[in-house]
Design a protein around this motif. Structure first.
Motif, PDB file in Angstrom:
ATOM      1  N   ASP A   1      -0.149  31.304 -15.517  1.00  0.00           N
ATOM      2  CA  ASP A   1       1.172  30.171 -15.648  1.00  0.00           C
ATOM      3  C   ASP A   1       2.175  29.614 -14.870  1.00  0.00           C
ATOM      4  OD1 ASP A   1       0.826  30.611 -18.696  1.00  0.00           O
ATOM      5  OD2 ASP A   1       1.602  32.806 -18.274  1.00  0.00           O
ATOM      6  N   LEU A   2       1.610  30.923 -13.813  1.00  0.00           N
ATOM      7  CA  LEU A   2       3.053  30.881 -12.639  1.00  0.00           C
ATOM      8  C   LEU A   2       1.919  31.403 -11.329  1.00  0.00           C
ATOM      9  CD1 LEU A   2       5.868  31.521 -10.910  1.00  0.00           C
ATOM     10  CD2 LEU A   2       6.530  33.512 -12.507  1.00  0.00           C
ATOM     11  N   LEU A   3       2.211  30.372 -10.244  1.00  0.00           N
ATOM     12  CA  LEU A   3       1.471  30.970  -9.114  1.00  0.00           C
ATOM     13  C   LEU A   3       2.861  31.854  -8.033  1.00  0.00           C
ATOM     14  CD1 LEU A   3      -0.965  30.984  -7.364  1.00  0.00           C
ATOM     15  CD2 LEU A   3      -0.056  28.491  -6.354  1.00  0.00           C
ATOM     16  N   ALA A   4       2.560  33.264  -7.492  1.00  0.00           N
ATOM     17  CA  ALA A   4       3.315  33.798  -6.473  1.00  0.00           C
ATOM     18  C   ALA A   4       2.763  34.447  -6.045  1.00  0.00           C
ATOM     19  CB  ALA A   4       4.065  34.290  -7.671  1.00  0.00           C
ATOM     20  N   ARG A   5       2.268  33.640  -5.042  1.00  0.00           N
ATOM     21  CA  ARG A   5       0.866  34.120  -3.928  1.00  0.00           C
ATOM     22  C   ARG A   5       1.583  33.548  -2.357  1.00  0.00           C
ATOM     23  NH1 ARG A   5      -2.795  33.228  -0.340  1.00  0.00           N
ATOM     24  NH2 ARG A   5      -4.098  34.129  -0.259  1.00  0.00           N
ATOM     25  N   ASN A   6       2.145  34.525  -2.063  1.00  0.00           N
ATOM     26  CA  ASN A   6       2.785  33.169  -0.701  1.00  0.00           C
ATOM     27  C   ASN A   6       2.816  32.197  -0.212  1.00  0.00           C
ATOM     28  OD1 ASN A   6       0.448  35.429  -0.645  1.00  0.00           O
ATOM     29  ND2 ASN A   6       0.356  34.920   1.835  1.00  0.00           N
ATOM     30  N   THR A   7       2.796  30.780  -1.032  1.00  0.00           N
ATOM     31  CA  THR A   7       2.729  30.124  -1.075  1.00  0.00           C
ATOM     32  C   THR A   7       3.597  29.126  -0.537  1.00  0.00           C
ATOM     33  OG1 THR A   7       1.196  29.885  -2.824  1.00  0.00           O
ATOM     34  CG2 THR A   7       1.746  27.903  -2.296  1.00  0.00           C
ATOM     35  N   THR A   8       3.526  28.286   0.569  1.00  0.00           N
ATOM     36  CA  THR A   8       3.967  27.344   1.158  1.00  0.00           C
ATOM     37  C   THR A   8       3.490  26.370   0.750  1.00  0.00           C
ATOM     38  OG1 THR A   8       3.905  28.044   3.629  1.00  0.00           O
ATOM     39  CG2 THR A   8       4.378  26.342   3.778  1.00  0.00           C
ATOM     40  N   TRP A   9       5.348  26.091   0.547  1.00  0.00           N
ATOM     41  CA  TRP A   9       5.763  24.325  -0.013  1.00  0.00           C
ATOM     42  C   TRP A   9       5.776  22.745   0.893  1.00  0.00           C
ATOM     43  CZ3 TRP A   9      11.669  24.256  -2.767  1.00  0.00           C
ATOM     44  CH2 TRP A   9      11.974  22.867  -2.863  1.00  0.00           C
ATOM     45  N   THR A  10       4.681  22.458   0.000  1.00  0.00           N
ATOM     46  CA  THR A  10       4.626  21.381   1.305  1.00  0.00           C
ATOM     47  C   THR A  10       4.634  20.142   0.416  1.00  0.00           C
ATOM     48  OG1 THR A  10       2.082  21.275   0.504  1.00  0.00           O
ATOM     49  CG2 THR A  10       3.015  22.699   2.715  1.00  0.00           C
ATOM     50  N   SER A  11       4.463  18.812   0.846  1.00  0.00           N
ATOM     51  CA  SER A  11       5.003  17.620   0.706  1.00  0.00           C
ATOM     52  C   SER A  11       3.622  17.252  -0.351  1.00  0.00           C
ATOM     53  CB  SER A  11       5.465  16.262   1.438  1.00  0.00           C
ATOM     54  OG  SER A  11       3.811  16.019   2.180  1.00  0.00           O
ATOM     55  N   SER A  12       2.428  17.996   0.351  1.00  0.00           N
ATOM     56  CA  SER A  12       1.354  17.042  -0.828  1.00  0.00           C
ATOM     57  C   SER A  12       0.912  18.039  -2.147  1.00  0.00           C
ATOM     58  CB  SER A  12      -0.128  17.396   0.603  1.00  0.00           C
ATOM     59  OG  SER A  12       0.567  18.422   1.193  1.00  0.00           O
ATOM     60  N   ARG A  13       1.453  19.340  -1.568  1.00  0.00           N
ATOM     61  CA  ARG A  13       1.386  20.606  -2.678  1.00  0.00           C
ATOM     62  C   ARG A  13       1.920  20.155  -3.767  1.00  0.00           C
ATOM     63  NH1 ARG A  13       0.337  26.305   1.199  1.00  0.00           N
ATOM     64  NH2 ARG A  13      -1.558  25.469   1.385  1.00  0.00           N
ATOM     65  N   ASP A  14       3.297  19.664  -3.595  1.00  0.00           N
ATOM     66  CA  ASP A  14       4.538  19.593  -4.644  1.00  0.00           C
ATOM     67  C   ASP A  14       4.451  18.188  -5.067  1.00  0.00           C
ATOM     68  OD1 ASP A  14       6.761  19.018  -6.208  1.00  0.00           O
ATOM     69  OD2 ASP A  14       7.995  19.422  -3.928  1.00  0.00           O
ATOM     70  N   THR A  15       3.258  17.093  -4.720  1.00  0.00           N
ATOM     71  CA  THR A  15       3.071  15.505  -5.630  1.00  0.00           C
ATOM     72  C   THR A  15       1.440  15.861  -5.695  1.00  0.00           C
ATOM     73  OG1 THR A  15       2.449  15.314  -3.025  1.00  0.00           O
ATOM     74  CG2 THR A  15       4.931  14.656  -3.643  1.00  0.00           C
ATOM     75  N   SER A  16       0.288  15.863  -4.524  1.00  0.00           N
ATOM     76  CA  SER A  16      -0.745  15.591  -5.468  1.00  0.00           C
ATOM     77  C   SER A  16      -1.281  16.337  -5.724  1.00  0.00           C
ATOM     78  CB  SER A  16      -1.658  14.535  -3.856  1.00  0.00           C
ATOM     79  OG  SER A  16      -1.549  16.119  -2.940  1.00  0.00           O
ATOM     80  N   LEU A  17      -1.106  17.995  -5.482  1.00  0.00           N
ATOM     81  CA  LEU A  17      -1.389  18.689  -6.400  1.00  0.00           C
ATOM     82  C   LEU A  17      -1.070  18.782  -7.513  1.00  0.00           C
ATOM     83  CD1 LEU A  17      -2.438  21.478  -3.092  1.00  0.00           C
ATOM     84  CD2 LEU A  17      -3.832  19.651  -4.459  1.00  0.00           C
ATOM     85  N   GLY A  18       0.391  18.994  -7.594  1.00  0.00           N
ATOM     86  CA  GLY A  18       1.084  19.173  -9.140  1.00  0.00           C
ATOM     87  C   GLY A  18       1.427  19.898  -9.614  1.00  0.00           C
ATOM     88  N   LEU A  19       1.915  20.504  -8.146  1.00  0.00           N
ATOM     89  CA  LEU A  19       3.061  21.567  -8.229  1.00  0.00           C
ATOM     90  C   LEU A  19       4.499  21.657  -8.545  1.00  0.00           C
ATOM     91  CD1 LEU A  19       0.049  22.284  -7.367  1.00  0.00           C
ATOM     92  CD2 LEU A  19       1.173  24.426  -5.145  1.00  0.00           C
ATOM     93  N   ASN A  20       5.485  22.038  -8.888  1.00  0.00           N
ATOM     94  CA  ASN A  20       6.799  22.504  -9.128  1.00  0.00           C
ATOM     95  C   ASN A  20       7.039  23.716  -7.782  1.00  0.00           C
ATOM     96  OD1 ASN A  20       7.424  20.177  -9.355  1.00  0.00           O
ATOM     97  ND2 ASN A  20       7.517  20.708 -11.492  1.00  0.00           N
ATOM     98  N   PHE A  21       7.809  23.666  -6.933  1.00  0.00           N
ATOM     99  CA  PHE A  21       7.848  24.372  -6.717  1.00  0.00           C
ATOM    100  C   PHE A  21       9.292  25.453  -6.938  1.00  0.00           C
ATOM    101  CE2 PHE A  21       4.563  23.719  -3.789  1.00  0.00           C
ATOM    102  CZ  PHE A  21       4.395  24.829  -3.137  1.00  0.00           C
ATOM    103  N   ALA A  22       9.951  26.566  -7.427  1.00  0.00           N
ATOM    104  CA  ALA A  22      11.056  26.725  -8.378  1.00  0.00           C
ATOM    105  C   ALA A  22      12.292  26.897  -6.614  1.00  0.00           C
ATOM    106  CB  ALA A  22      10.455  28.221  -8.732  1.00  0.00           C
TER     107      ALA A  22
END
Ligand SMILES: N[C@@H](CCC(=O)N[C@@H](CS)C(=O)NCC(=O)O)C(=O)O
Length: 336
Positions: A95-116
């Protein structure tokens, strides 16, 4: 025919949207939060021999469970590799990914993620053996560097050497465990990862005193929890759990004094603890949602300290992660 197809397409989109906007309900019905975490990184996500998980990211998942269930243990952790973490979130496995993950533009857009938000402002660094007699990353021309696949680390490494016209031999591994082992066995001149990871991995080396961390930080690595696109209510909940932890530190509300704080007459604290307004209900939670987080898990400063800071084996300085009112970056919007 076209009209029917259009209506069908509309119905499908509508059905998909309402299905994905159900995360809170799904989590509540299931009775447990599924959280994607790092299974091998001290300070961020690591189970012990008894299967008890600890870490900054782990505590964040526990805080979300506390806000929903009033029980920080209602979390099932899925250990995820760098490569598999995004598919696990996209497919609904977590339901949630909390794994030392860097917020980048492509992850936020094409990978379909929303960083909290950013729960740890990090940057990439290098570790070398002292015997190599190198004092700066700029002296690494021609070096071999051990690095993990599927990370921003791998990409920054190439950029850094290219932008300084230096040659590099990258030696990639699927897991940090393999990369660190190979470096420790002398297969590479240097090991590179997020600076926080260097602190953690250093503890695993055969003789940690034989190694130094070079002064250069070659990238911005804003690490934070993420959810899937398509469920604004769930995104809001995860965002505000994080903001509550930051705001609590700012208001000096801790797991030790929360019972006293509940009786406070200060309007800002009253909004936080839910004795004024209905901010919890607006999130789809209860009035005491933030009290639960602080009581069962703690504020951001407490969580930082025990997992990665002075109260942990890693002993990382708060640095960039001090609050804005100490002149640094951590800042949360107000509850009102
Ligand atoms: N923040 C970077 C790197 C994240 C990452 O996966 N780092 C490694 C090295 S510290 C890691 O956590 N590895 C743990 C493992 O593979 O078990 C990203 O989001 O791509």
């Amino acid at each position: 025919m076209n009209r029917i197809a259009a209506v069908l397409a509309f119905a499908l989109i509508f059905a998909a949207q309402s299905a994905s906007a159900q995360t809170l309900k799904t989590v509540k019905d299931r009775g447990i939060l599924n959280c994607g975490a790092n299974g091998t990184l001290a300070g961020f996500g690591l189970p012990d021999a008894q299967g008890k998980w600890t870490g900054l990211d782990v505590d964040f998942c526990r805080a979300v469970a506390a806000a929903i269930f009033n029980d920080a243990d209602k979390v099932k952790f899925a250990p995820l590799s760098a490569k598999d973490r995004f598919t696990a979130l996209q497919s609904g496995e977590v339901d949630l990914l909390a794994r030392n993950t860097t917020w980048t533009s492509s992850r936020d857009t094409s990978l379909g993620l929303n960083f909290a938000g950013v729960d740890y402002y990090d940057g990439q660094g290098f570790m070398v053996r002292k015997a190599l007699k190198v004092n700066s990353a700029l002296e690494l021309n021609g070096a071999s560097v051990c690095v993990q696949q599927g990370t921003t680390t791998e990409l920054n490494l190439t950029d850094f050497f290219r932008s300084h016209n230096m040659a590099v031999k990258t030696v990639t591994f699927a897991t940090a465990n393999e990369a660190v082992k190979a470096y420790d066995a002398g297969r590479c001149d240097a090991y590179t990862t997020d600076a926080s990871g260097l602190y953690a991995e250093r503890l695993r080396l055969a003789n940690s005193n034989d190694h130094i961390v070079l002064p250069e930080i070659i990238s911005k690595e804003p690490l934070g929890p993420a959810v899937r696109h398509g469920d604004d209510q769930w995104f809001d909940i995860v965002k505000w759990v994080f903001f509550a932890m930051i705001n609590a530190e700012e208001l000096n509300i801790t797991s030790k004094n929360i019972d006293e704080m509940v009786k406070s007459t200060n309007p800002e604290i009253k909004r936080f603890v839910g004795t004024e307004g209905n901010y919890g209900e607006q999130l789809g939670l209860t009035k005491d949602w933030a009290v639960r987080i602080i009581k069962l898990v703690g504020n951001y400063g407490e969580v930082f300290d025990r997992n990665v800071g002075a109260g942990s084996p890693l002993k990382i300085e708060r640095g960039l992660n001090k609050l804005w009112n100490k002149g640094v970056i951590q800042y949360a919007p107000p509850i009102r």
